[in-house]
Design an enzyme around this catalytic site. Structure first.
Site, mmCIF file in Angstrom:
data_model
loop_
_atom_site.group_PDB
_atom_site.id
_atom_site.type_symbol
_atom_site.label_atom_id
_atom_site.label_comp_id
_atom_site.label_asym_id
_atom_site.label_seq_id
_atom_site.Cartn_x
_atom_site.Cartn_y
_atom_site.Cartn_z
ATOM 1 N N GLY A 94 0.820 -1.220 0.000
ATOM 2 C CA GLY A 94 0.000 0.000 0.000
ATOM 3 C C GLY A 94 0.846 1.258 0.000
ATOM 4 N N LYS A 115 9.833 2.344 0.960
ATOM 5 C CA LYS A 115 8.634 2.290 1.798
ATOM 6 C C LYS A 115 8.206 3.716 2.150
ATOM 7 C CE LYS A 115 6.777 0.307 6.064
ATOM 8 N NZ LYS A 115 6.998 -0.688 7.116
ATOM 9 N N ASP A 254 0.328 -11.337 6.659
ATOM 10 C CA ASP A 254 0.876 -10.471 5.607
ATOM 11 C C ASP A 254 2.225 -9.873 6.008
ATOM 12 O OD1 ASP A 254 -1.114 -9.149 7.383
ATOM 13 O OD2 ASP A 254 -0.329 -7.330 6.472
ATOM 14 N N ASP A 264 8.680 -6.036 8.045
ATOM 15 C CA ASP A 264 7.643 -5.049 8.373
ATOM 16 C C ASP A 264 7.677 -4.628 9.841
ATOM 17 O OD1 ASP A 264 6.911 -5.190 5.766
ATOM 18 O OD2 ASP A 264 4.790 -5.554 6.130
#
Ligand code: AMP
Ligand code: MG
Length: 491
Positions: A94, A115, A254, A264
């Site tokens: 995203g 990112k 995810d 992440d």
């Protein structure tokens, strides 16, 4: 490395050889008036850049997403996932954009990802940006984890901007350049399974086997072998997290790497005052990702992946067999790591009881995790002043004193040698970890445009096992104000 034509150093990503349904090609959204916030000297050197090059306009432009890239075409990948145990449907990159691949000195091809590089078709209601605060945390922690010897994505640089984005309060934005052999997640497999797309599911599994697990090709059932490998790596990773007191914070499928890497970084934390139920993510009210839950959740996540891979593997029995490696792998790795953390040679019932009792005392006394193990590394076979450093961490000194007597009996039985044991223990019990308050100080200074503390922390945490006596205060107990620090999903 030449200073011009930097983007030409990037190879087209291997990921882009997958069918078009796996991603969307798009350019990053330029970050207004970007400036260098931080560069990891170690990552830069490994990728054959000199840290000074990151002061140059060209580097600042490329690594803030302000350069039009063609070719290779940048892309955002689609994936799905289970969030906090519930199926969340389609997610995807995203706010991360894959620029291309680069090959470091090690020869292992890495993906180069920005990112916070602007919205993508997978942004849902998000703005595609990352704030400076969370970018600094990801940058510092991924490099610190690498230095600890724990599998992780890396961070190359942070480029900042005065552009504000709205979170709980307005915050300035930044772009982190992340590096990883692959950013494929458990949720990448789940995506095709839940969308009833068996062809893409197989394509993805074959891609992963070809590029990352070629040894599985020789097995009778390569997909079962693949699941076994991923399950094993996941178990080993979580054992390594537990051994340094690291907690991920959002172990959703995810965020789970198919390569068994820490991925992440959001509301992560390192255990300080020991509490096995500690929750590092303020948003995780149920404590699903509490420290003592993480091993179980790792296993749960491999089950979610297994569900998605079942059509490829063929039978429930073979799938179950692959999953069954988890508990043994985790327990073996955990026991082995904690045995080494205590400086013991053998895993026998006495030594296991010794560790269990230590945890009991740490829990009752809220002893600092890192300082406890580091202080143990300074002990000698005979009582001396070093005992005080350890005993001072425990309110109930008498019980800890008793524990020390038993510990020394175990050392004696093994004919343990002081110098040899201390050396070995200091190389597995870090002195320096990224405590929340240390990151917070670096963030607050950076928000005032003073980036020196990020550099300093990055340098200290690059040698977490070294004494570095001039930086002793970075290994001290957190100050009182740190108790009220809360880290949430907001990033
Ligand atoms: P996370 O919990 O940070 O791993 O994020 C979960 C999902 O939300 C991922 O698909 C992210 O790409 C997406 N996401 C998180 N923050 C943003 C944002 N500010 N803009 C767009 N997408 C986001
Ligand atoms: Mg994520």
């Amino acid at each position: 490395m030449q200073t011009s034509g930097l983007h030409q150093v990037l190879l087209p990503s291997q990921f882009s050889s997958l069918p078009a349904s796996f991603f969307t090609n798009l350019q990053p959204t330029p970050l207004p008036s970007p400036y260098l916030v931080a560069v990891s000297d170690q990552a830069a050197t490994e990728f054959q850049f000199s840290p000074e090059q990151f002061q140059e306009q060209e580097f600042i432009h490329v690594f803030s997403g302000n350069q039009h890239n063609s070719p290779p075409e940048p892309l955002a990948a689609v994936y799905s996932g289970h969030q906090f145990g519930v199926w969340a449907g389609q997610l995807g990159d995203g706010r991360a954009i894959l620029l291309g691949d680069a090959i470091p000195k090690s020869g292992v091809r890495h993906e180069v990802q920005l990112k916070g590089a602007g919205p993508t078709p997978y942004s849902r209601s998000g703005d595609g940006r990352a704030v400076l605060r969370s970018s600094i945390r990801e940058f510092l922690c991924s490099e610190a984890m690498h230095a600890l010897g724990i599998p992780t994505s890396r961070a190359l640089s942070i480029m900042g901007s005065d552009q504000y984005v709205m979170r709980e309060t307005p915050e300035t934005s930044a772009v982190v350049t992340r590096l990883s052999p692959s950013f494929i997640r458990f949720g990448s497999f789940e995506h095709w399974y839940y969308n009833n797309r068996p062809d893409e599911l197989k394509t993805l599994a074959d891609f992963v086997i070809t590029h990352y697990f070629p040894q599985c090709q020789q097995e009778d059932n390569p997909y079962q072998a693949l699941l076994t490998c991923i399950t094993r790596r996941t178990a080993a990773l979580i054992a390594q997290w537990q051994a340094v007191g690291f907690m991920h914070g959002v172990m959703n499928t995810d965020n789970m790497s198919i390569l068994g890497l820490t991925l992440d970084y959001g509301p992560f934390g390192f255990m300080e005052a020991y509490d096995e139920r500690h929750i590092c993510n303020h948003t995780d009210q149920q404590g699903r990702y509490a420290y003592h839950m993480q091993p179980r959740i790792g296993h749960w996540n491999t089950h979610a992946l297994a569900q998605a891979m079942l059509p490829l593997i063929g039978s429930i029995e073979e799938t179950q067999q692959a999953l069954d490696v988890y508990p043994t792998e985790f327990e073996n790795r955990r026991q082995d790591l904690f045995r080494q953390k205590l400086g013991l040679r053998h895993t026998d019932p006495d030594n296991t009881a010794l560790l269990d009792r230590l945890f009991e005392l740490m829990q009752q006394n809220h002893a600092d995790f890192t300082l406890t193990f580091r202080s143990l590394s300074h002990l000698r076979n005979e009582t001396n002043h070093e005992d005080e450093r350890l005993l001072d961490l425990f309110i109930d000194r008498e019980s800890m004193h008793q524990w020390l007597i038993t510990y020394r009996e175990c050392l004696l039985l093994e004919k343990s040698q002081n110098e040899e044991r201390q050396f070995q223990m200091k190389s597995i019990n870090p002195k320096y970890i990224l405590r929340n308050y240390l990151a917070q100080i670096a963030i607050q200074k950076a928000q005032q445009k003073d980036f020196s503390e990020i550099k300093k922390l990055n340098t200290i945490l690059n040698h977490p096992y070294h004494e570095q006596p001039e930086h002793d205060q970075y290994a001290a107990l957190p100050p009182d104000w740190a108790e009220h620090l809360e880290v949430s999903c907001s990033s």
